[in-house]
Design an enzyme around this catalytic site. Sequence first.
Site, PDB file in Angstrom:
ATOM      1  N   CYS A 178       0.837  -1.204   0.000  1.00 40.28           N
ATOM      2  CA  CYS A 178       0.000   0.000   0.000  1.00 40.28           C
ATOM      3  C   CYS A 178       0.873   1.255   0.000  1.00 40.28           C
ATOM      4  O   CYS A 178       1.340   1.683   1.062  1.00 40.28           O
ATOM      5  CB  CYS A 178      -0.925   0.005   1.220  1.00 40.28           C
ATOM      6  N   CYS A 233      -0.378   4.096   2.339  1.00 44.07           N
ATOM      7  CA  CYS A 233      -0.179   3.909   3.779  1.00 44.07           C
ATOM      8  C   CYS A 233       1.291   4.000   4.183  1.00 44.07           C
ATOM      9  O   CYS A 233       1.643   4.659   5.164  1.00 44.07           O
ATOM     10  CB  CYS A 233      -0.719   2.549   4.210  1.00 44.07           C
ATOM     11  N   ASP A 234       2.141   3.302   3.427  1.00 41.99           N
ATOM     12  CA  ASP A 234       3.526   3.134   3.853  1.00 41.99           C
ATOM     13  C   ASP A 234       4.510   4.080   3.182  1.00 41.99           C
ATOM     14  O   ASP A 234       5.672   4.168   3.594  1.00 41.99           O
ATOM     15  CB  ASP A 234       3.963   1.683   3.603  1.00 41.99           C
TER      16      ASP A 234
END
Length: 519
Positions: free
Chosen positions: A345, A348-349
């Site tokens: 992701c 997200c990361d």
Amino acid sequence: MLTKDILNAVKAYTNKMTNTVTLVLQPGEHPKRQELESFLQQLTSVSDNLQWRSESFDLGLNSPLSFAIEVNGELNGIVFSGIPGGHEFNSLILAILQSAGSDLKLDNHLQGLIKGVNKPLHFEVFISLSCHNCPDVVQALNQFALLNPHISSEMIDGGLYPELIESRNIQGVPSVYLNGEPFANGKVDTAVLIDKLQQKLGAELQPVAANKELPTQDVTVIGGGPAGVSAAIYSARKGLKVTLIADRIGGQVKDTVGIENLISVSKTTGTELTGNLINHLNDYEINLREHIRVDRIEKGTLKTLHLSSGEVLTTKTLIIATGAKWRELGVEGEKENLGQGVAYCPHCDGPFFKGKDVAVIGGGNSGVEAALDLAGMVKSVTLFEFLPELKADRVLVEKAEANPNITIIKNAKTEKVVSDGSKVTGLQYQDRVSGDSHEVALDGIFVQIGLVPNSDFVDGLVERNRFGEIIIDEKGQTSEPGIFACGDVTTVPYKQIVIAMGEGSKASLSAFDYLLRAA
């Protein structure tokens, strides 16, 4: 920090609170301390039953940016280390409401399992405020803490604890630790957390009470995405006894940031659409079993389902709508470095790799979009594609080719994720034209190579094609009488939300027709 609209919404949520909830702040000084105090001051101003205070003695929490939840003069095991804005604001509000007595969003049988834990469990959840997967984990573990005094849960904003992040080599979120040891990484849900607890505790994890046995169902739907929800609603509208079993409602949709192709809804998000799906389900008498998986199915006139909770359910017809999941590379070092440089992701990361060199594997739309997204925050992006040309839409390819921060390598076969034992250090790939192997120094690798159907659990039950998709006819019937399938887990082409919804309704109507003819 909190807008008037947000405060009004919180006021509406909290106006029925009967128990006083106090947010107790760890003493000490920190550059962000005043910002946190202002946040708590604003938040608690909306209700007399919501208070905060800075404790005069050490609570044993992480830092002066940590606060615990107190109800009736006792701390209940829920801690937030950081300023829970962004996606985690909802986690805080839910924790407050549930601490005050609101119903928990957890299956009764699973609640019994958690109540049966009789040893201390301290969970730490490292999150990013931009991560839309993290709240699910935080909220699940907060419920565990509310159910059992042996359990505590702490949300930790990785952006405010760089030394802690560095010491544990955390490079992806959510990252869950249990009693100081790694427990779960990446996109996990309540069902996965329960599974991991069952693996860790074994016979020690026993329910304190069992659910009443369900009567045989007319229709049981497995899967809570658009196809599964559509199938359940259509079945319930026919007056049938319906059970819906799902890891989580929404499925892959819940992870989708923007949706602009759901006809009649010009623009929405995965979170909004998931909320709408839940609301529509709640309009009907559907037995919802969320956060539970089906481990095994026995054929017969009645289908027998063995659930991950240990329960057994029988049903006259079955509709499989389990969707798909991110496809893995399947190379050495991938699973070993999940959360330590390997991620799925970018949204997200990505922030964890600011100023670092990263790779994106996959030249389809999702891969090129990920590269473009990451290019604005990292030092460099190297995009690897197995084929001679990128598969993404031309407009995306042109943007990637024009971006000076993106290097594109085609005809590249990923061979190995390289690490130093604690984090990713590079990627080894083979040039498919020359046959030569090369190694590129990298800090992170984002895998974007498509989806694989969630159909392993029906191996030997129904026919599947070489891709693992369940083979169905024009009515959604599988090779096994009385078992139907719909959505992304099937051979139906064009994996789209609107198509999945239509396929779900079709499978339901086919199941109803089957029941009429079998009567």
